[in-house]
Design an enzyme around this catalytic site. Structure first.
Site, PDB file in Angstrom:
ATOM      1  N   THR A  92      27.112  30.634  56.474  1.00 19.69           N
ATOM      2  CA  THR A  92      26.909  31.840  56.984  1.00 19.69           C
ATOM      3  C   THR A  92      28.384  32.455  57.107  1.00 19.69           C
ATOM      4  O   THR A  92      28.604  33.550  56.460  1.00 19.69           O
ATOM      5  CB  THR A  92      26.387  31.959  58.495  1.00 19.69           C
TER       6      THR A  92
ATOM      7  N   TYR B  86      14.214  36.702  56.694  1.00 20.72           N
ATOM      8  CA  TYR B  86      13.547  37.976  56.319  1.00 20.72           C
ATOM      9  C   TYR B  86      12.036  37.690  56.174  1.00 20.72           C
ATOM     10  O   TYR B  86      11.526  38.720  56.737  1.00 20.72           O
ATOM     11  CB  TYR B  86      13.886  38.609  55.038  1.00 20.72           C
TER      12      TYR B  86
ATOM     13  N   TYR C 131      19.390  24.126  59.553  1.00 22.34           N
ATOM     14  CA  TYR C 131      20.079  25.006  60.221  1.00 22.34           C
ATOM     15  C   TYR C 131      19.278  25.950  60.805  1.00 22.34           C
ATOM     16  O   TYR C 131      18.591  26.760  60.200  1.00 22.34           O
ATOM     17  CB  TYR C 131      21.153  25.407  59.294  1.00 22.34           C
TER      18      TYR C 131
ATOM     19  N   ARG D 249      20.120  35.564  63.201  1.00 26.11           N
ATOM     20  CA  ARG D 249      20.252  36.060  61.977  1.00 26.11           C
ATOM     21  C   ARG D 249      18.828  36.008  61.027  1.00 26.11           C
ATOM     22  O   ARG D 249      18.751  36.672  60.074  1.00 26.11           O
ATOM     23  CB  ARG D 249      21.421  35.084  61.274  1.00 26.11           C
TER      24      ARG D 249
ATOM     25  N   LYS E  47      21.539  21.438  62.552  1.00 27.46           N
ATOM     26  CA  LYS E  47      22.704  22.570  63.367  1.00 27.46           C
ATOM     27  C   LYS E  47      21.967  23.361  64.002  1.00 27.46           C
ATOM     28  O   LYS E  47      21.245  24.582  63.470  1.00 27.46           O
ATOM     29  CB  LYS E  47      23.520  23.323  62.126  1.00 27.46           C
TER      30      LYS E  47
ATOM     31  N   ILE F 157      29.489  22.456  64.234  1.00 30.65           N
ATOM     32  CA  ILE F 157      29.813  23.338  62.938  1.00 30.65           C
ATOM     33  C   ILE F 157      30.369  24.644  63.432  1.00 30.65           C
ATOM     34  O   ILE F 157      29.824  25.677  63.831  1.00 30.65           O
ATOM     35  CB  ILE F 157      28.708  23.489  62.110  1.00 30.65           C
TER      36      ILE F 157
END
Length: 291
Positions: free
Chosen positions: A44, A107, A133, A138, A161, A203
């Site tokens: 990202t 999305y 992740y 997001r 993560k 991270i």
């Protein structure tokens, strides 16, 4: 290699929006010098969303070349189409990449079963270690603890993560997984608390400009020395927060340029330069951190 302070590396660009190779080399050398445990390339923070696949692959491979086996490189390989994620992952087979960081499909808002089948398909098509992740803010979907537990049974899915910032998640996940499954924070603000509750590292966006400090925080935490870890983390708390006043990686690229770590703070649309008020808060936070 997958514990402690891992940097979510920015992708430095020149004034035309292409990779700035000299700045990338400077960043990689900076993290090696300051004992960052590994680099995540083109996640990202590395602006994967605005790179085409050829650029994505080339940046990862150039980062790997610069690293020259001095620091492990983890490739961002997530996509919202399962087949695309598989193809990207397979591209790094036998390349020297140490593992992959694979974000939940964004999305299209899959169900928990859809998420399970997505990561299962990737796992079955590669031998590379996979780090899940989860960043619902997001992606628009949330990888829940029971689905993480199902996925943890695959040999090459080695950890997650977890970037929700929800510390209650840690115990919920830990109750369902084996001890060797890695829990890595994806939220700098809560990362130290995350580690105190049983996490194995972070991270980090902050590590882009405070590599030594993040390394020290994680090293102390992994030794259960939370008194010294908190002394260092307290100096960075304003920075952890300021880096997310506007969308990542807009603030971190601006301050990295200000500190001389990269030549330009170029962003690709729809990312735009940060506001003056954000710049002032970042400067205040860096001064407070004594960087």
């Amino acid at each position: 290699m997958f514990t402690g302070s891992i940097v979510a590396l920015i992708t430095p660009m020149n004034q035309k929006g292409k990779l700035c190779r000299s700045s990338l080399k400077k960043l990689v050398d900076y993290h090696i010098k300051n004992q960052t445990k590994a680099i995540v390339s083109v996640g990202t923070t590395g602006e994967s969303a605005t790179l085409n696949q050829e650029e994505h692959i080339n940046i990862v491979m150039f980062t790997l070349e610069i690293a020259d086996n001095r620091i492990p490189i983890i490739a961002g390989t997530g996509a919202n189409a399962t087949e695309e994620a598989i193809l990207l992952t397979k591209r790094f087979e036998k390349s020297g990449i140490s593992g992959c960081l694979t974000v939940t499909p964004y999305y299209n808002k899959p169900t928990q079963e859809g998420l399970y089948q997505h990561f299962k398909a990737i796992s079955e098509n590669t031998e590379l270690p996979q780090i899940l992740y989860n960043v619902p803010s997001r992606t628009g979907c949330d990888l829940l603890p029971h689905t993480i537990a199902r996925l943890s049974k695959f040999k090459n899915i080695i950890g997650i993560k977890e970037a929700t910032g929800d510390l209650s998640r840690i115990n919920k996940i830990k109750q369902l997984i084996k001890d060797d499954f890695l829990l890595i924070s994806g939220d700098d603000v809560t990362a130290l608390d995350f580690m105190q509750l049983g996490g194995h590292g972070v991270i980090s966006v902050t590590a882009n400009i405070a590599a030594k400090e993040m390394m020290q925080i994680c090293n102390f935490a992994l030794k259960n020395d939370f008194i010294n870890a908190r002394k260092i983390n307290q100096k960075l708390i304003l920075l952890h927060e300021a880096l997310f006043i506007e969308s990542n990686p807009m603030p971190i690229k601006w301050i990295a340029k200000k500190m001389g770590l990269i030549k330009y703070d170029t962003l690709r649309l729809p990312m735009t330069p940060i506001m003056q008020s954000t710049r002032l808060q970042l400067e205040k936070a860096v001064k407070y951190a004594n960087l």
